[in-house]
Design a protein around this motif. Structure first.
Motif, mmCIF file in Angstrom:
data_model
loop_
_atom_site.group_PDB
_atom_site.id
_atom_site.type_symbol
_atom_site.label_atom_id
_atom_site.label_comp_id
_atom_site.label_asym_id
_atom_site.label_seq_id
_atom_site.Cartn_x
_atom_site.Cartn_y
_atom_site.Cartn_z
ATOM 1 N N GLN A 133 0.847 -1.197 0.000
ATOM 2 C CA GLN A 133 0.000 0.000 0.000
ATOM 3 C C GLN A 133 0.875 1.235 0.000
ATOM 4 O OE1 GLN A 133 -2.550 -0.357 3.436
ATOM 5 N NE2 GLN A 133 -4.301 -0.763 2.097
ATOM 6 N N ARG A 134 0.389 2.251 -0.700
ATOM 7 C CA ARG A 134 1.146 3.506 -0.714
ATOM 8 C C ARG A 134 1.388 3.969 0.720
ATOM 9 N NH1 ARG A 134 1.869 7.468 -4.349
ATOM 10 N NH2 ARG A 134 0.473 6.481 -5.816
ATOM 11 N N PRO A 135 2.658 4.159 1.094
ATOM 12 C CA PRO A 135 2.903 4.606 2.472
ATOM 13 C C PRO A 135 2.310 5.992 2.692
ATOM 14 C CG PRO A 135 4.908 3.798 1.446
ATOM 15 C CD PRO A 135 3.895 3.919 0.359
ATOM 16 N N ARG A 136 1.864 6.230 3.891
ATOM 17 C CA ARG A 136 1.284 7.532 4.198
ATOM 18 C C ARG A 136 2.363 8.611 4.139
ATOM 19 N NH1 ARG A 136 -0.818 7.437 9.553
ATOM 20 N NH2 ARG A 136 -0.318 5.242 9.738
ATOM 21 N N ALA A 137 1.937 9.813 3.781
ATOM 22 C CA ALA A 137 2.893 10.917 3.676
ATOM 23 C C ALA A 137 3.630 11.083 5.002
ATOM 24 C CB ALA A 137 2.155 12.203 3.322
ATOM 25 N N ARG A 138 4.921 11.269 4.884
ATOM 26 C CA ARG A 138 5.736 11.401 6.091
ATOM 27 C C ARG A 138 6.074 12.871 6.317
ATOM 28 N NH1 ARG A 138 8.413 7.738 8.327
ATOM 29 N NH2 ARG A 138 10.302 8.954 8.477
ATOM 30 N N HIS A 139 6.625 13.139 7.471
ATOM 31 C CA HIS A 139 7.132 14.484 7.710
ATOM 32 C C HIS A 139 8.173 14.803 6.631
ATOM 33 C CE1 HIS A 139 10.963 12.871 9.146
ATOM 34 N NE2 HIS A 139 10.230 11.912 9.659
ATOM 35 N N THR A 140 8.407 16.068 6.396
ATOM 36 C CA THR A 140 9.387 16.413 5.367
ATOM 37 C C THR A 140 10.801 16.124 5.880
ATOM 38 O OG1 THR A 140 9.507 18.671 6.154
ATOM 39 C CG2 THR A 140 7.918 18.211 4.395
ATOM 40 N N PHE A 141 11.695 15.920 4.957
ATOM 41 C CA PHE A 141 13.084 15.655 5.339
ATOM 42 C C PHE A 141 14.015 16.232 4.279
ATOM 43 C CE2 PHE A 141 11.079 11.981 3.349
ATOM 44 C CZ PHE A 141 11.887 11.755 2.253
ATOM 45 N N ASN A 142 15.204 16.563 4.705
ATOM 46 C CA ASN A 142 16.253 17.077 3.817
ATOM 47 C C ASN A 142 17.564 16.457 4.261
ATOM 48 O OD1 ASN A 142 15.216 19.436 2.054
ATOM 49 N ND2 ASN A 142 14.295 19.751 4.063
ATOM 50 N N ILE A 143 18.029 15.493 3.511
ATOM 51 C CA ILE A 143 19.292 14.855 3.874
ATOM 52 C C ILE A 143 20.334 15.269 2.837
ATOM 53 C CG2 ILE A 143 20.470 12.637 4.187
ATOM 54 C CD1 ILE A 143 17.751 11.500 5.086
ATOM 55 N N HIS A 144 21.361 15.976 3.309
ATOM 56 C CA HIS A 144 22.383 16.487 2.389
ATOM 57 C C HIS A 144 23.472 15.444 2.218
ATOM 58 C CE1 HIS A 144 20.296 20.228 2.526
ATOM 59 N NE2 HIS A 144 20.365 20.227 3.853
ATOM 60 N N TRP A 145 23.761 15.173 0.983
ATOM 61 C CA TRP A 145 24.704 14.098 0.655
ATOM 62 C C TRP A 145 25.834 14.698 -0.187
ATOM 63 C CZ3 TRP A 145 22.619 8.669 -1.084
ATOM 64 C CH2 TRP A 145 23.699 7.798 -1.324
ATOM 65 N N GLN A 146 27.022 14.677 0.377
ATOM 66 C CA GLN A 146 28.216 15.162 -0.343
ATOM 67 C C GLN A 146 28.842 13.951 -1.031
ATOM 68 O OE1 GLN A 146 30.120 18.321 -0.262
ATOM 69 N NE2 GLN A 146 31.403 17.243 -1.748
ATOM 70 N N VAL A 147 28.939 14.019 -2.350
ATOM 71 C CA VAL A 147 29.417 12.850 -3.102
ATOM 72 C C VAL A 147 30.849 13.086 -3.564
ATOM 73 C CG1 VAL A 147 28.976 11.306 -5.040
ATOM 74 C CG2 VAL A 147 27.063 12.384 -3.856
ATOM 75 N N ASN A 148 31.776 12.352 -2.959
ATOM 76 C CA ASN A 148 33.192 12.481 -3.307
ATOM 77 C C ASN A 148 33.731 11.254 -4.023
ATOM 78 O OD1 ASN A 148 33.468 14.981 -1.920
ATOM 79 N ND2 ASN A 148 33.453 13.832 0.001
ATOM 80 N N ARG A 149 32.876 10.257 -4.187
ATOM 81 C CA ARG A 149 33.341 9.015 -4.812
ATOM 82 C C ARG A 149 32.149 8.238 -5.329
ATOM 83 N NH1 ARG A 149 33.547 4.445 -0.388
ATOM 84 N NH2 ARG A 149 31.741 5.136 0.779
ATOM 85 N N PHE A 150 32.442 7.322 -6.243
ATOM 86 C CA PHE A 150 31.419 6.353 -6.624
ATOM 87 C C PHE A 150 32.073 4.983 -6.588
ATOM 88 C CE2 PHE A 150 33.498 7.545 -10.536
ATOM 89 C CZ PHE A 150 33.539 6.400 -11.308
#
Ligand code: ATP
Ligand code: MG
Length: 175
Positions: A133-150
């Motif tokens: 089932q479609r999960p219920r809307a969650r609180h908002t979130f902002n996760i900052h991801w610094q990408v230095n490698r793959f």
């Protein structure tokens, strides 16, 4: 198709550091079935499938020549794909360097003779599967991801489900 013993199931990915990994893991609602284990959380860049060591050598030779900049992005939305029941999070804005990295890896794979599916790139981290089932809307979130490698990852079937093993990593820089 013939199976060769040295084939590995491989994909390129963005691999979160411990801080981002923990924040992403904390977004998984307790109630969801088949939650992704914390150590498996990632964003796939290019899925390669079963690859021989000879093809892999050719591919990594090309990857070694890439000069791609580091970048940051923000995980700020979630979604749900009904068919596989995938609950995921990802960025609203996909930065240009991430798209370029995807395209560069793709073109190396194509040069190495790997056939890729033509699905468009939808960067996401799967947080749970078989969510019916479609999960219920969650609180908002902002996760900052610094990408230095793959990284290049092998996907293996372990006793307790899929296990991912990082085989190699490449640094992103200031080009
Ligand atoms: P999933 O259930 O999402 O397929 P999985 O845990 O079964 O993942 P794999 O199937 O080995 O593991 O997939 C490794 C990674 O590559 C996962 O992030 C998966 O979503 C992605 N992936 C698998 N198949 C494809 C494909 N055909 N195109 C794009 N990405 C893929
Ligand atoms: Mg799979």
């Amino acid at each position: 198709m013939q199976e060769y013993e040295d084939n590995k199931r491989l994909f390129f990915a963005l691999w979160p550091d411990e801080g981002v990994r923990r924040q992403l893991h904390e977004l998984i609602p307790q109630s969801l079935s088949r939650p992704t284990s914390a150590q498996n959380i990632h964003i796939t860049l290019v899925f390669l499938g079963d690859i021989s060591s000879a093809v892999l050598a050719q591919l990594t030779h090309c990857i070694d020549t890439l000069k791609s900049p580091s970048f940051t992005f923000t995980i700020d939305r979630y979604g749900w794909w009904r068919g596989p029941g995938v609950y995921w999070v990802g960025p609203r804005d996909v930065p240009q360097p991430m798209l370029q990295l995807f395209e560069s890896i793709r073109s190396c794979a194509v040069k190495a003779g790997i056939s890729l599916d033509s699905r468009s790139f939808k960067p996401h981290a799967t947080l749970a599967r078989k969510v019916r089932q479609r999960p219920r809307a969650r609180h908002t979130f902002n996760i900052h991801w610094q990408v230095n490698r793959f990284v290049l990852v092998e996907s293996m079937q372990g006793e307790g489900g899929v296990e991912y093993c990082v085989l190699r990593e490449w640094a992103l820089g200031e080009w």
